[in-house]
Design a protein around this motif. Structure first.
Motif, PDB file in Angstrom:
ATOM      1  N   LYS A 131       0.865  -1.180   0.000  1.00 17.62           N
ATOM      2  CA  LYS A 131       0.000   0.000   0.000  1.00 17.62           C
ATOM      3  C   LYS A 131       0.903   1.232   0.000  1.00 17.62           C
ATOM      4  O   LYS A 131       2.014   1.182   0.519  1.00 17.62           O
ATOM      5  CB  LYS A 131      -0.823   0.030   1.298  1.00 17.62           C
ATOM      6  CG  LYS A 131      -1.972  -0.911   1.338  1.00 17.62           C
ATOM      7  CD  LYS A 131      -2.513  -0.886   2.771  1.00 17.62           C
ATOM      8  CE  LYS A 131      -4.007  -1.022   2.761  1.00 17.62           C
ATOM      9  NZ  LYS A 131      -4.568  -0.873   4.106  1.00 17.62           N
ATOM     10  N   PRO A 132       0.441   2.401  -0.463  1.00 19.68           N
ATOM     11  CA  PRO A 132      -0.912   2.624  -0.958  1.00 19.68           C
ATOM     12  C   PRO A 132      -1.104   2.062  -2.361  1.00 19.68           C
ATOM     13  O   PRO A 132      -0.178   2.074  -3.179  1.00 19.68           O
ATOM     14  CB  PRO A 132      -1.035   4.146  -0.973  1.00 19.68           C
ATOM     15  CG  PRO A 132       0.340   4.658  -1.081  1.00 19.68           C
ATOM     16  CD  PRO A 132       1.227   3.650  -0.411  1.00 19.68           C
ATOM     17  N   LEU A 133      -2.315   1.589  -2.620  1.00 16.07           N
ATOM     18  CA  LEU A 133      -2.622   0.979  -3.895  1.00 16.07           C
ATOM     19  C   LEU A 133      -2.769   2.029  -4.980  1.00 16.07           C
ATOM     20  O   LEU A 133      -3.253   3.137  -4.750  1.00 16.07           O
ATOM     21  CB  LEU A 133      -3.945   0.203  -3.789  1.00 16.07           C
ATOM     22  CG  LEU A 133      -3.819  -1.311  -3.703  1.00 16.07           C
ATOM     23  CD1 LEU A 133      -2.969  -1.706  -2.523  1.00 16.07           C
ATOM     24  CD2 LEU A 133      -5.180  -1.936  -3.591  1.00 16.07           C
ATOM     25  N   LYS A 134      -2.318   1.658  -6.182  1.00 21.18           N
ATOM     26  CA  LYS A 134      -2.493   2.528  -7.336  1.00 21.18           C
ATOM     27  C   LYS A 134      -3.344   1.776  -8.367  1.00 21.18           C
ATOM     28  O   LYS A 134      -3.473   0.552  -8.313  1.00 21.18           O
ATOM     29  CB  LYS A 134      -1.135   2.837  -7.960  1.00 21.18           C
ATOM     30  CG  LYS A 134      -0.222   3.648  -7.065  1.00 21.18           C
ATOM     31  CD  LYS A 134       1.087   3.931  -7.790  1.00 21.18           C
ATOM     32  CE  LYS A 134       1.942   4.995  -7.152  1.00 21.18           C
ATOM     33  NZ  LYS A 134       2.039   4.964  -5.709  1.00 21.18           N
ATOM     34  N   GLN A 135      -3.827   2.537  -9.326  1.00 24.25           N
ATOM     35  CA  GLN A 135      -4.642   1.941 -10.371  1.00 24.25           C
ATOM     36  C   GLN A 135      -3.883   0.833 -11.112  1.00 24.25           C
ATOM     37  O   GLN A 135      -4.445  -0.202 -11.451  1.00 24.25           O
ATOM     38  CB  GLN A 135      -5.111   3.016 -11.363  1.00 24.25           C
ATOM     39  CG  GLN A 135      -6.173   2.519 -12.335  1.00 24.25           C
ATOM     40  CD  GLN A 135      -7.496   2.229 -11.652  1.00 24.25           C
ATOM     41  OE1 GLN A 135      -8.255   3.117 -11.322  1.00 24.25           O
ATOM     42  NE2 GLN A 135      -7.778   0.951 -11.446  1.00 24.25           N
ATOM     43  N   SER A 136      -2.593   1.057 -11.348  1.00 26.50           N
ATOM     44  CA  SER A 136      -1.802   0.063 -12.085  1.00 26.50           C
ATOM     45  C   SER A 136      -1.715  -1.265 -11.329  1.00 26.50           C
ATOM     46  O   SER A 136      -1.726  -2.339 -11.945  1.00 26.50           O
ATOM     47  CB  SER A 136      -0.397   0.594 -12.376  1.00 26.50           C
ATOM     48  OG  SER A 136       0.190   1.067 -11.181  1.00 26.50           O
ATOM     49  N   ASP A 137      -1.663  -1.217 -10.010  1.00 19.94           N
ATOM     50  CA  ASP A 137      -1.630  -2.452  -9.207  1.00 19.94           C
ATOM     51  C   ASP A 137      -2.896  -3.253  -9.431  1.00 19.94           C
ATOM     52  O   ASP A 137      -2.868  -4.467  -9.622  1.00 19.94           O
ATOM     53  CB  ASP A 137      -1.562  -2.123  -7.697  1.00 19.94           C
ATOM     54  CG  ASP A 137      -0.274  -1.441  -7.311  1.00 19.94           C
ATOM     55  OD1 ASP A 137      -0.307  -0.612  -6.372  1.00 19.94           O
ATOM     56  OD2 ASP A 137       0.769  -1.730  -7.923  1.00 19.94           O
ATOM     57  N   VAL A 138      -4.026  -2.544  -9.377  1.00 17.39           N
ATOM     58  CA  VAL A 138      -5.314  -3.225  -9.474  1.00 17.39           C
ATOM     59  C   VAL A 138      -5.570  -3.728 -10.888  1.00 17.39           C
ATOM     60  O   VAL A 138      -6.099  -4.807 -11.090  1.00 17.39           O
ATOM     61  CB  VAL A 138      -6.451  -2.290  -8.989  1.00 17.39           C
ATOM     62  CG1 VAL A 138      -7.795  -2.911  -9.210  1.00 17.39           C
ATOM     63  CG2 VAL A 138      -6.238  -1.961  -7.526  1.00 17.39           C
ATOM     64  N   LYS A 139      -5.149  -2.936 -11.882  1.00 22.59           N
ATOM     65  CA  LYS A 139      -5.320  -3.355 -13.278  1.00 22.59           C
ATOM     66  C   LYS A 139      -4.573  -4.662 -13.518  1.00 22.59           C
ATOM     67  O   LYS A 139      -5.088  -5.586 -14.135  1.00 22.59           O
ATOM     68  CB  LYS A 139      -4.796  -2.293 -14.239  1.00 22.59           C
ATOM     69  CG  LYS A 139      -5.764  -1.145 -14.475  1.00 22.59           C
ATOM     70  CD  LYS A 139      -6.065  -0.866 -15.932  1.00 22.59           C
ATOM     71  CE  LYS A 139      -7.517  -0.526 -16.193  1.00 22.59           C
ATOM     72  NZ  LYS A 139      -8.004   0.736 -15.683  1.00 22.59           N
ATOM     73  N   GLN A 140      -3.324  -4.712 -13.000  1.00 23.01           N
ATOM     74  CA  GLN A 140      -2.512  -5.907 -13.181  1.00 23.01           C
ATOM     75  C   GLN A 140      -3.183  -7.114 -12.527  1.00 23.01           C
ATOM     76  O   GLN A 140      -3.223  -8.212 -13.086  1.00 23.01           O
ATOM     77  CB  GLN A 140      -1.131  -5.678 -12.561  1.00 23.01           C
ATOM     78  CG  GLN A 140      -0.178  -6.825 -12.769  1.00 23.01           C
ATOM     79  CD  GLN A 140       1.243  -6.458 -12.389  1.00 23.01           C
ATOM     80  OE1 GLN A 140       1.531  -5.327 -12.001  1.00 23.01           O
ATOM     81  NE2 GLN A 140       2.142  -7.409 -12.485  1.00 23.01           N
TER      82      GLN A 140
END
Lengths: 150, 151
Positions: A131-140
């Motif tokens: 963390k902190p989470l970013k959009q790229s983490d979740v997309k992957q």
């Protein structure tokens, strides 16, 4: 991000919308992860602690699956540091259940502690995200969810 | 004041908050998440952050007044504060939390008290700055303008 060995059962029907259960005791983080997941076209249910998460998954003692019967959870993403039941303990309970053990569980933590990461991966966590989470983490993450099994 | 000038002022003010370290890239991430389906996302998240922080700061304050001081409990509060600060990009607040945790670990009450004071100060300043920013954004919206989006 650290990944574990891929489990064979992430398989989703193409066209299905992934249903993610996000567990975090922080309201701010729950709101953030929910938005990130929604942006990646996921249906999201949130829980503020381990016991509530288990209840939603139908894993609490004598529990009914309190989510809509047809709504199968495709992914659990949980914070590591939570009061009471930690994310690690939640992971163990999920992996020990006969019904839910194939569901991928991702652990989030603000602290990059190698022993922590390893113990989660060894217990069957799919991935460990900082963390902190970013959009790229979740997309992957959601890409993996959709693509595995092909 | 015309729209263009308002927008320019807003952009400068925001840039200054980043330059002076009040905000970091994670705040930009929040801004990027704001869209038509969640047009007030940033304000909503920051409002949660304000509520959360005020509760935690009060808890820390009360805990430091206890005798004996429960450093583990204070550390738990600071850890939470650090986490939420990191998640919203409140860089200065987050950095003080790191120091604060070291004092908790060392069971140094004076150090903790000093950190709490700094935390309260930085938090107040951040909240004040952000409220100003949000107010200006509302003015622009009210004038029919669009909020300038960084670069």
């Amino acid at each position: 991000m650290a990944s574990g060995s891929t489990s064979s059962n992430w398989v989703m029907e193409s066209g299905d919308i992934p249903h993610v259960l996000a567990v975090d005791d922080s309201l701010v983080d729950r709101k953030l992860v929910e938005k990130l997941l929604r942006n990646s076209c996921c249906k999201v249910t949130t829980a503020e602690n381990g016991p509530k998460a288990l209840e939603l998954l139908g894993l609490s003692s004598g529990g009914q699956n309190t989510l809509n019967g047809r709504s199968k959870v495709n992914l659990v993403i949980t914070d590591y540091c939570m009061p009471g039941m930690t994310g690690y303990e939640l992971l163990k309970k999920i992996k020990q259940s006969s019904v839910m053990k194939e569901v991928p569980v991702v652990i989030m933590s603000s602290e990059n502690i190698p022993t922590r990461v390893n113990k989660c991966l060894e217990e069957g966590a799919q991935m460990f995200i900082l963390k902190p989470l970013k959009q790229s983490d979740v997309k992957q993450l959601t890409c993996q969810l959709m693509n595995l099994g092909r | 004041m015309d729209q263009l000038q308002l927008q320019r002022e807003l952009r400068d003010y925001e840039a200054a908050m980043f330059q002076q370290g009040f905000l970091d890239d994670q705040f930009s991430q929040l801004q990027k998440l704001q869209d038509d389906s969640s047009p007030d996302f940033v304000i909503e998240v920051m409002t949660m952050f304000f509520d959360d922080s005020e509760k935690l700061l009060n808890n820390m304050s009360r805990a430091l007044e206890q005798i004996p001081v429960n450093f583990k409990q204070i550390d738990a509060y600071v850890h939470q504060q650090k986490g939420s600060s990191a998640s919203v990009g409140a860089a200065r607040v987050k950095n003080i939390c790191a120091t604060f945790r070291s004092f908790c670990e060392a069971q140094n009450r004076d150090g903790c008290v000093s950190c709490l004071q700094q935390l309260q100060k930085e938090y107040s300043q951040l909240k004040k700055n952000l409220k100003y920013l949000f107010r200006k954004q509302q003015e622009i919206k009210g004038g029919g303008g669009a909020i300038p989006t960084g670069e």
